[in-house]
Design a protein around this motif. Structure first.
Motif, PDB file in Angstrom:
ATOM      1  N   LEU A 225       6.066  -2.979  -8.354  1.00 47.46           N
ATOM      2  CA  LEU A 225       5.877  -1.655  -7.746  1.00 47.46           C
ATOM      3  C   LEU A 225       7.189  -0.878  -7.702  1.00 47.46           C
ATOM      4  CD1 LEU A 225       3.361  -2.555  -4.921  1.00 47.46           C
ATOM      5  CD2 LEU A 225       2.916  -1.150  -6.932  1.00 47.46           C
ATOM      6  N   LEU A 226       8.289  -1.562  -7.444  1.00 47.90           N
ATOM      7  CA  LEU A 226       9.590  -0.871  -7.480  1.00 47.90           C
ATOM      8  C   LEU A 226       9.880  -0.363  -8.894  1.00 47.90           C
ATOM      9  CD1 LEU A 226      11.737  -3.152  -5.155  1.00 47.90           C
ATOM     10  CD2 LEU A 226      10.992  -0.801  -4.710  1.00 47.90           C
TER      11      LEU A 226
ATOM     12  N   SER B 284       0.826  -1.210   0.000  1.00 45.11           N
ATOM     13  CA  SER B 284       0.000   0.000   0.000  1.00 45.11           C
ATOM     14  C   SER B 284       0.857   1.256   0.000  1.00 45.11           C
ATOM     15  CB  SER B 284      -0.943   0.005   1.207  1.00 45.11           C
ATOM     16  OG  SER B 284      -1.820  -1.086   1.128  1.00 45.11           O
ATOM     17  N   VAL B 285       1.948   1.229   0.761  1.00 46.73           N
ATOM     18  CA  VAL B 285       2.859   2.380   0.785  1.00 46.73           C
ATOM     19  C   VAL B 285       3.512   2.573  -0.586  1.00 46.73           C
ATOM     20  CG1 VAL B 285       5.051   3.224   1.748  1.00 46.73           C
ATOM     21  CG2 VAL B 285       3.279   2.319   3.269  1.00 46.73           C
ATOM     22  N   LEU B 286       3.925   1.479  -1.213  1.00 46.52           N
ATOM     23  CA  LEU B 286       4.537   1.585  -2.544  1.00 46.52           C
ATOM     24  C   LEU B 286       3.523   2.080  -3.580  1.00 46.52           C
ATOM     25  CD1 LEU B 286       6.734  -1.648  -2.568  1.00 46.52           C
ATOM     26  CD2 LEU B 286       7.520   0.713  -2.329  1.00 46.52           C
ATOM     27  N   ILE B 287       2.298   1.626  -3.484  1.00 40.53           N
ATOM     28  CA  ILE B 287       1.246   2.103  -4.391  1.00 40.53           C
ATOM     29  C   ILE B 287       0.997   3.587  -4.154  1.00 40.53           C
ATOM     30  CG2 ILE B 287      -1.227   1.928  -4.923  1.00 40.53           C
ATOM     31  CD1 ILE B 287      -0.833  -1.138  -4.278  1.00 40.53           C
ATOM     32  N   HIS B 288       0.973   3.983  -2.895  1.00 41.18           N
ATOM     33  CA  HIS B 288       0.805   5.397  -2.544  1.00 41.18           C
ATOM     34  C   HIS B 288       1.921   6.240  -3.170  1.00 41.18           C
ATOM     35  CE1 HIS B 288       0.513   9.065  -0.166  1.00 41.18           C
ATOM     36  NE2 HIS B 288       1.759   8.853   0.222  1.00 41.18           N
ATOM     37  N   ILE B 289       3.160   5.788  -3.041  1.00 40.55           N
ATOM     38  CA  ILE B 289       4.299   6.525  -3.618  1.00 40.55           C
ATOM     39  C   ILE B 289       4.130   6.659  -5.127  1.00 40.55           C
ATOM     40  CG2 ILE B 289       6.779   6.416  -4.088  1.00 40.55           C
ATOM     41  CD1 ILE B 289       7.060   5.101  -1.287  1.00 40.55           C
ATOM     42  N   PHE B 290       3.767   5.566  -5.793  1.00 39.05           N
ATOM     43  CA  PHE B 290       3.584   5.610  -7.245  1.00 39.05           C
ATOM     44  C   PHE B 290       2.477   6.579  -7.639  1.00 39.05           C
ATOM     45  CE2 PHE B 290       1.261   4.024 -10.983  1.00 39.05           C
ATOM     46  CZ  PHE B 290       2.233   4.256 -11.939  1.00 39.05           C
ATOM     47  N   LEU B 291       1.334   6.501  -6.966  1.00 40.60           N
ATOM     48  CA  LEU B 291       0.215   7.384  -7.302  1.00 40.60           C
ATOM     49  C   LEU B 291       0.561   8.847  -7.021  1.00 40.60           C
ATOM     50  CD1 LEU B 291      -2.812   5.276  -6.013  1.00 40.60           C
ATOM     51  CD2 LEU B 291      -2.081   5.617  -8.378  1.00 40.60           C
ATOM     52  N   LYS B 292       1.275   9.112  -5.945  1.00 40.66           N
ATOM     53  CA  LYS B 292       1.688  10.492  -5.630  1.00 40.66           C
ATOM     54  C   LYS B 292       2.639  11.037  -6.689  1.00 40.66           C
ATOM     55  CE  LYS B 292       0.047  12.118  -1.742  1.00 40.66           C
ATOM     56  NZ  LYS B 292      -0.802  13.278  -1.716  1.00 40.66           N
TER      57      LYS B 292
ATOM     58  N   SER C  76      10.321   3.475 -10.142  1.00 43.93           N
ATOM     59  CA  SER C  76      11.569   3.857 -10.830  1.00 43.93           C
ATOM     60  C   SER C  76      11.332   4.547 -12.172  1.00 43.93           C
ATOM     61  CB  SER C  76      12.455   2.622 -11.036  1.00 43.93           C
ATOM     62  OG  SER C  76      11.946   1.796 -12.066  1.00 43.93           O
ATOM     63  N   LEU C  77      10.114   4.473 -12.711  1.00 45.33           N
ATOM     64  CA  LEU C  77       9.837   5.139 -13.995  1.00 45.33           C
ATOM     65  C   LEU C  77      10.115   6.639 -13.918  1.00 45.33           C
ATOM     66  CD1 LEU C  77       6.548   3.356 -15.107  1.00 45.33           C
ATOM     67  CD2 LEU C  77       8.836   3.103 -16.089  1.00 45.33           C
TER      68      LEU C  77
ATOM     69  N   PHE D 219      -9.065   8.836  -7.067  1.00 45.16           N
ATOM     70  CA  PHE D 219      -9.567   8.110  -8.236  1.00 45.16           C
ATOM     71  C   PHE D 219      -8.591   6.997  -8.624  1.00 45.16           C
ATOM     72  CE2 PHE D 219      -9.949   7.714 -12.905  1.00 45.16           C
ATOM     73  CZ  PHE D 219     -11.237   7.195 -12.943  1.00 45.16           C
ATOM     74  N   GLY D 220      -7.304   7.288  -8.591  1.00 48.52           N
ATOM     75  CA  GLY D 220      -6.298   6.278  -8.912  1.00 48.52           C
ATOM     76  C   GLY D 220      -6.346   5.113  -7.942  1.00 48.52           C
ATOM     77  N   PHE D 221      -6.541   5.402  -6.671  1.00 49.13           N
ATOM     78  CA  PHE D 221      -6.631   4.331  -5.686  1.00 49.13           C
ATOM     79  C   PHE D 221      -7.899   3.513  -5.891  1.00 49.13           C
ATOM     80  CE2 PHE D 221      -5.600   2.243  -1.772  1.00 49.13           C
ATOM     81  CZ  PHE D 221      -4.243   2.475  -1.634  1.00 49.13           C
TER      82      PHE D 221
END
Length: 142
Positions: free
Chosen positions: A87-88, A44-52, A92-93, A62-64
């Motif tokens: 997720l990593l 969830s934290v990694l998904i949060h970082i990506f969405l942010k 990294s993108l 909306f993304g979540f």
């Protein structure tokens, strides 16, 4: 599969990052349920970082919801190894756009220690860095 691996964990040469991850969790919590809870929290934290990184605050919720709505939560809880490396890679993108190859490769090499599929992510730095015409994109997808 993961329950059995959790019960008889040992650090292995094959995907040692995941084995080390499970070993560390098992030191503090000798419970498979705790392992699932901690893994879900980390995902969830990694998904949060990506969405942010990739969505404005206006579209974050909306993304979540998209993540939850398209059953990606099932993917997240079912594929413990692969989702971590994926997720990593997604995080990294950002470093491709910023032209920071060291950070890109560090994140993906960490992903490689968790799941071998990250091996296919390493060349993406060079592939995604190039501008591709619409015509080429359509031909590649067809």
């Amino acid at each position: 599969m993961y329950f059995q691996e959790y019960e008889k964990i040992k650090i292995e040469i094959f995907e040692p990052g995941f084995s080390l991850y499970v070993y560390i969790i098992k030191i503090f919590f000798n419970s498979y349920e705790a392992f699932i809870a901690i893994s879900t929290l980390i995902h969830s934290v990694l998904i949060h970082i990506f969405l942010k990184q990739h969505l404005t605050q206006k579209y974050y919720a909306f993304g979540f919801m998209i993540f939850l709505g398209f059953s990606l939560i099932i993917l997240e809880t079912d594929l413990f190894r692969n989702i971590k490396s994926l997720l990593l890679f997604l995080i990294s993108l950002k470093y491709i756009d910023e032209q920071k190859p060291t950070k890109f490769f560090i994140l993906n090499i960490i992903g490689l220690t968790i799941h071998w599929s990250s091996l296919f992510m390493l060349p993406m730095y060079f592939i995604l860095k190039k501008r591709i015409s619409l015509k080429t994109s359509i031909l590649a997808l067809s």
